[in-house]
Design an enzyme around this catalytic site. Structure first.
Site, mmCIF file in Angstrom:
data_model
loop_
_atom_site.group_PDB
_atom_site.id
_atom_site.type_symbol
_atom_site.label_atom_id
_atom_site.label_comp_id
_atom_site.label_asym_id
_atom_site.label_seq_id
_atom_site.Cartn_x
_atom_site.Cartn_y
_atom_site.Cartn_z
ATOM 1 N N THR A 128 0.826 -1.211 0.000
ATOM 2 C CA THR A 128 0.000 0.000 0.000
ATOM 3 C C THR A 128 0.855 1.253 0.000
ATOM 4 O O THR A 128 0.350 2.350 -0.196
ATOM 5 C CB THR A 128 -0.932 -0.040 1.237
ATOM 6 O OG1 THR A 128 -1.572 -1.319 1.265
ATOM 7 C CG2 THR A 128 -2.007 1.012 1.185
ATOM 8 N N ALA A 130 2.334 2.834 2.464
ATOM 9 C CA ALA A 130 2.273 3.729 3.625
ATOM 10 C C ALA A 130 3.596 3.636 4.382
ATOM 11 O O ALA A 130 4.038 2.532 4.711
ATOM 12 C CB ALA A 130 1.127 3.307 4.539
ATOM 13 N N HIS A 457 2.669 -7.592 8.191
ATOM 14 C CA HIS A 457 3.853 -6.947 8.762
ATOM 15 C C HIS A 457 4.387 -7.838 9.883
ATOM 16 O O HIS A 457 4.018 -7.666 11.039
ATOM 17 C CB HIS A 457 3.491 -5.565 9.325
ATOM 18 C CG HIS A 457 2.862 -4.658 8.308
ATOM 19 N ND1 HIS A 457 2.001 -3.635 8.641
ATOM 20 C CD2 HIS A 457 2.990 -4.611 6.964
ATOM 21 C CE1 HIS A 457 1.626 -3.004 7.543
ATOM 22 N NE2 HIS A 457 2.200 -3.576 6.504
ATOM 23 N N THR A 503 7.913 -0.908 6.871
ATOM 24 C CA THR A 503 8.958 -0.954 5.839
ATOM 25 C C THR A 503 9.964 0.185 5.962
ATOM 26 O O THR A 503 11.173 -0.022 5.801
ATOM 27 C CB THR A 503 8.320 -0.991 4.431
ATOM 28 O OG1 THR A 503 7.355 -2.039 4.415
ATOM 29 C CG2 THR A 503 9.357 -1.240 3.351
HETATM 30 P P1 FAD Z 1 9.797 -8.931 0.697
HETATM 31 O O1 FAD Z 1 9.290 -7.730 0.014
HETATM 32 O O2 FAD Z 1 8.820 -9.887 1.256
HETATM 33 O O3 FAD Z 1 10.761 -9.692 -0.332
HETATM 34 C C1 FAD Z 1 11.370 -10.906 -0.008
HETATM 35 C C2 FAD Z 1 11.685 -11.653 -1.289
HETATM 36 O O4 FAD Z 1 12.571 -12.724 -0.985
HETATM 37 C C3 FAD Z 1 10.472 -12.282 -1.971
HETATM 38 O O5 FAD Z 1 10.343 -11.787 -3.277
HETATM 39 C C4 FAD Z 1 10.786 -13.777 -1.974
HETATM 40 O O6 FAD Z 1 10.365 -14.434 -3.148
HETATM 41 C C5 FAD Z 1 12.293 -13.782 -1.874
HETATM 42 N N1 FAD Z 1 12.830 -15.039 -1.351
HETATM 43 C C6 FAD Z 1 12.404 -15.740 -0.270
HETATM 44 N N2 FAD Z 1 13.164 -16.827 -0.084
HETATM 45 C C7 FAD Z 1 14.100 -16.815 -1.054
HETATM 46 C C8 FAD Z 1 15.198 -17.686 -1.367
HETATM 47 N N3 FAD Z 1 15.495 -18.748 -0.606
HETATM 48 N N4 FAD Z 1 15.937 -17.407 -2.476
HETATM 49 C C9 FAD Z 1 15.673 -16.308 -3.244
HETATM 50 N N5 FAD Z 1 14.654 -15.446 -2.955
HETATM 51 C C10 FAD Z 1 13.893 -15.703 -1.871
HETATM 52 N N6 FAD Z 1 4.449 -2.223 4.372
HETATM 53 C C11 FAD Z 1 4.434 -0.924 4.712
HETATM 54 O O7 FAD Z 1 5.367 -0.436 5.355
HETATM 55 N N7 FAD Z 1 3.414 -0.115 4.327
HETATM 56 C C12 FAD Z 1 2.345 -0.579 3.649
HETATM 57 O O8 FAD Z 1 1.443 0.193 3.309
HETATM 58 C C13 FAD Z 1 2.304 -1.961 3.314
HETATM 59 N N8 FAD Z 1 1.251 -2.481 2.661
HETATM 60 C C14 FAD Z 1 1.289 -3.778 2.234
HETATM 61 C C15 FAD Z 1 0.226 -4.268 1.473
HETATM 62 C C16 FAD Z 1 0.297 -5.556 0.930
HETATM 63 C C17 FAD Z 1 -0.829 -6.066 0.085
HETATM 64 C C18 FAD Z 1 1.447 -6.356 1.168
HETATM 65 C C19 FAD Z 1 1.568 -7.724 0.573
HETATM 66 C C20 FAD Z 1 2.486 -5.881 1.967
HETATM 67 C C21 FAD Z 1 2.415 -4.594 2.514
HETATM 68 N N9 FAD Z 1 3.442 -4.066 3.293
HETATM 69 C C22 FAD Z 1 3.419 -2.752 3.670
HETATM 70 C C23 FAD Z 1 4.607 -4.870 3.686
HETATM 71 C C24 FAD Z 1 5.808 -4.559 2.800
HETATM 72 O O9 FAD Z 1 5.519 -4.882 1.476
HETATM 73 C C25 FAD Z 1 7.012 -5.318 3.352
HETATM 74 O O10 FAD Z 1 7.313 -4.752 4.619
HETATM 75 C C26 FAD Z 1 8.244 -5.229 2.489
HETATM 76 O O11 FAD Z 1 8.016 -5.626 1.170
HETATM 77 C C27 FAD Z 1 9.350 -6.088 3.106
HETATM 78 O O12 FAD Z 1 10.470 -6.039 2.283
HETATM 79 P P2 FAD Z 1 11.545 -7.195 2.259
HETATM 80 O O13 FAD Z 1 12.506 -6.804 1.192
HETATM 81 O O14 FAD Z 1 12.070 -7.413 3.618
HETATM 82 O O15 FAD Z 1 10.761 -8.534 1.905
#
Ligand code: FAD
Length: 533
Positions: A128, A130, A457, A503
């Site tokens: 989203t 935010a 989250h 995030t």
């Molecule tokens: P992720 O974005 O989850 O990425 C992790 C990636 O690692 C994935 O693509 C996965 O496929 C990959 N992966 C996993 N295991 C392996 C492996 N062994 N080898 C290779 N790749 C792998 N957060 C906010 O702060 N504000 C918001 O408004 C908000 N709204 C959201 C709405 C929705 C619908 C969703 C789904 C999430 C929302 N979030 C929001 C959460 C936010 O998207 C996450 O906090 C953020 O994406 C986390 O980032 P990340 O890079 O840690 O992990």
């Protein structure tokens, strides 16, 4: 170590992307290889699918992100063919449940809505956007305020923070005014109703271009940019194991999901940002098992509702002409229903909750044409409160070496429980949500507590801590205790009880981790150069 360090980044979401960007900017000779288990959805890697105008294209991008629940795309994602179980409870679009009920599914009856996204950009392609700042006790106590403020500002830059999105919307302004009246005198100065900061770039026509991992990667995905030459993104490549020699990580073993070939990729530094469940699972599968790994799981419980805005109430702050203008502007971008974003942020001691108020012309669920508040001219707000969950060791994801999951990793079981401490705050926040709704109009969906896992989250499963005392997985610079060149990233690092979207906070923590890694790798390169010279 060579003069040209190789850094392996596991996961292509906003956090892995922040590491890739900052490490390449800070280390002029380094190379970053980013591994992503899911497919690339958009031509520009990691873009938010909310920016895709064509509804069919958007639906396809979302389904491709659904890993084990990707239906007709399963095989193309390297997963065994399987039918989607009839009546299967699916997750938010673009995500897949961890406990999806099929073969190799996780066990999470007490945290049933837990979900992830498997695609380039991770959940950041579906989010989203935010990005409120953490405040008061949400912040990490062992990072001082001056440094923290700097980390947040850098993180906001990476995410293209926009604090005044839709600020000129008369409807959005009316919503803030009504909430201000309702809660006047109850909230501390500076913590009343305000626009919700979001990640994205306002466009000249008044719409938003929402930010995904593409925004964070920035120059790394600009053709011709020198940084892009040192960056490689391999989609549909699953990291199976982090390899190590004593207390030093040597690289990663990866499987190309297209060819099924497995290979070893040596690395001087490994960054694991594969979400709050799959990161600890990968560490576990690699024999890296600090006592706190997977434990102290938190999320903010969520109470949500939908309210039809009342013409008379709104009419005190916005005219019919302003509403017409707003509707005309909205009609130019029918694909993106959000038109104004407001909030009441977390504050202590009396408001340890976070309210998010999203104005939209439509309800998120279909309403019968003849329902009394269907087609409400003033539109609707989808409102939700996030509350705290206090960290406890027993709320945890654990891994079973004897039971493989659908990818062949030690399968997950999640145990989670809300206690009286949370229930008391949920009750107070629900009363507030009711007051907020009545101040704005009439409920078309009454306040209700969503099932555990609904926040998306997930925090605490690789928490950072000031000392290696068994209650944390990572040190204050996100390095796994006892493994000097293994860095972890994501919401799992957050050790506190928070009520907001995490995030921004996780990117800020990553900025700190990346700065330390740049320092360490530079020092090692200098030492190697002086030996060689
Ligand atoms: P992720 O974005 O989850 O990425 C992790 C990636 O690692 C994935 O693509 C996965 O496929 C990959 N992966 C996993 N295991 C392996 C492996 N062994 N080898 C290779 N790749 C792998 N957060 C906010 O702060 N504000 C918001 O408004 C908000 N709204 C959201 C709405 C929705 C619908 C969703 C789904 C999430 C929302 N979030 C929001 C959460 C936010 O998207 C996450 O906090 C953020 O994406 C986390 O980032 P990340 O890079 O840690 O992990």
């Amino acid at each position: 170590m060579s003069h040209h360090p190789t850094i392996a980044v596991v996961g292509s979401g906003p956090i892995g992307s922040a590491y890739a960007r900052l490490l390449l900017e800070g280390l002029p000779d380094a190379r970053v290889v980013m591994f992503e288990a899911g497919p690339q959805l958009t031509e520009r890697p990691g873009e938010s699918v909310r920016n895709i105008a064509d509804p069919d294209e958007k639906a396809r991008a979302r389904e491709l992100s659904q890993g084990p629940q990707a239906g007709r795309f399963r095989e193309s994602l390297g997963l065994p063919a399987g039918t989607v179980v009839e009546g299967m409870f699916t997750a938010r679009q673009g995500t897949h449940l961890l406990d999806f009920g099929g073969e190799g599914s996780a066990h999470a009856p007490t945290f049933p809505a837990a979900a992830g996204a498997t695609n380039v950009g991770g959940q950041g392609a579906h989010w989203t956007c935010a990005i409120p700042r953490p405040s008061f006790s949400e912040k990490v106590s062992f990072i001082d305020d001056a440094e923290w403020d700097d980390l947040i500002v850098v993180a906001e830059g990476l995410l293209h923070a926009q604090s005044a999105a839709f600020a000129d919307s008369a409807v959005g302004g009316g919503i803030r005014s009504l909430l201000e009246e309702e809660f006047a005198g109850e909230l501390p100065e500076g913590y009343g109703p305000s626009t919700l900061p979001v990640a994205g770039d306002p466009q000249p026509d008044g719409t938003m271009r929402w930010a995904g991992a593409d925004a964070v990667l920035g120059p790394l995905i600009e053709p011709g940019n020198p940084l892009a030459e040192r960056f490689e993104l391999r989609d549909l490549t699953l990291v199976r194991r982090i390899e190590r020699d004593g207390d030093v990580v040597t690289g990663v073993t990866v499987e190309d999901l297209r060819t099924k070939q497995t290979s070893f990729v040596p690395a001087d530094l490994v960054v694991v940002a594969a979400d709050a469940f799959r990161s600890p699972q990968l560490l576990w599968a690699s024999g890296i098992r600090p006592a706190a790994l997977g434990h102290y799981l938190t999320e903010h419980p969520v109470v949500i509702s939908t309210v039809a805005l009342d013409a008379e109430k709104m009419g005190r702050f916005a005219t019919e002409e302003q509403l017409d203008e707003e509707l005309a502007r909205r009609a130019t971008n029918a694909a993106d229903p959000v038109a104004a974003v407001n909030r009441i942020p977390f504050s202590e001691p009396d408001h340890p909750f976070s309210l998010q108020v999203m104005y939209s012309e439509t309800t998120p669920f279909p309403m019968p044409e003849d329902a009394p508040l269907a087609r409400n001219r003033w539109g609707y707000v989808n409102m939700g409160y996030g509350m705290r969950k206090f960290p406890r060791y027993e709320d945890a994801v654990t891994f079973d070496d004897a039971e493989p999951d659908y990818r062949g990793f030690p399968n997950m079981t999640i145990e989670y429980e809300l206690t009286d401490a949370e229930r008391a705050e949920i009750e107070v926040a629900t009363v507030r949500l009711r007051r907020a709704g009545e101040a704005l109009g009439a409920f078309v969906a009454e306040p209700r507590l969503l099932p555990n896992g609904s926040s998306l989250h997930y925090q605490g499963t690789m928490r950072m801590g000031p000392a290696d005392d068994g209650t944390s997985v990572a040190d204050p610079w996100s390095r796994v205790w006892g493994v000097e060149n293994l860095v972890v990233g994501g919401n799992a690092l957050i050790p506190t009880a928070t009520a907001m979207n995490p995030t921004l906070m996780s990117v800020a923590i990553a900025v700190r981790g990346a700065r330390k890694a740049v320092e360490q790798l530079s020092a090692r390169a200098d030492a190697a150069a002086s030996v060689a010279g």
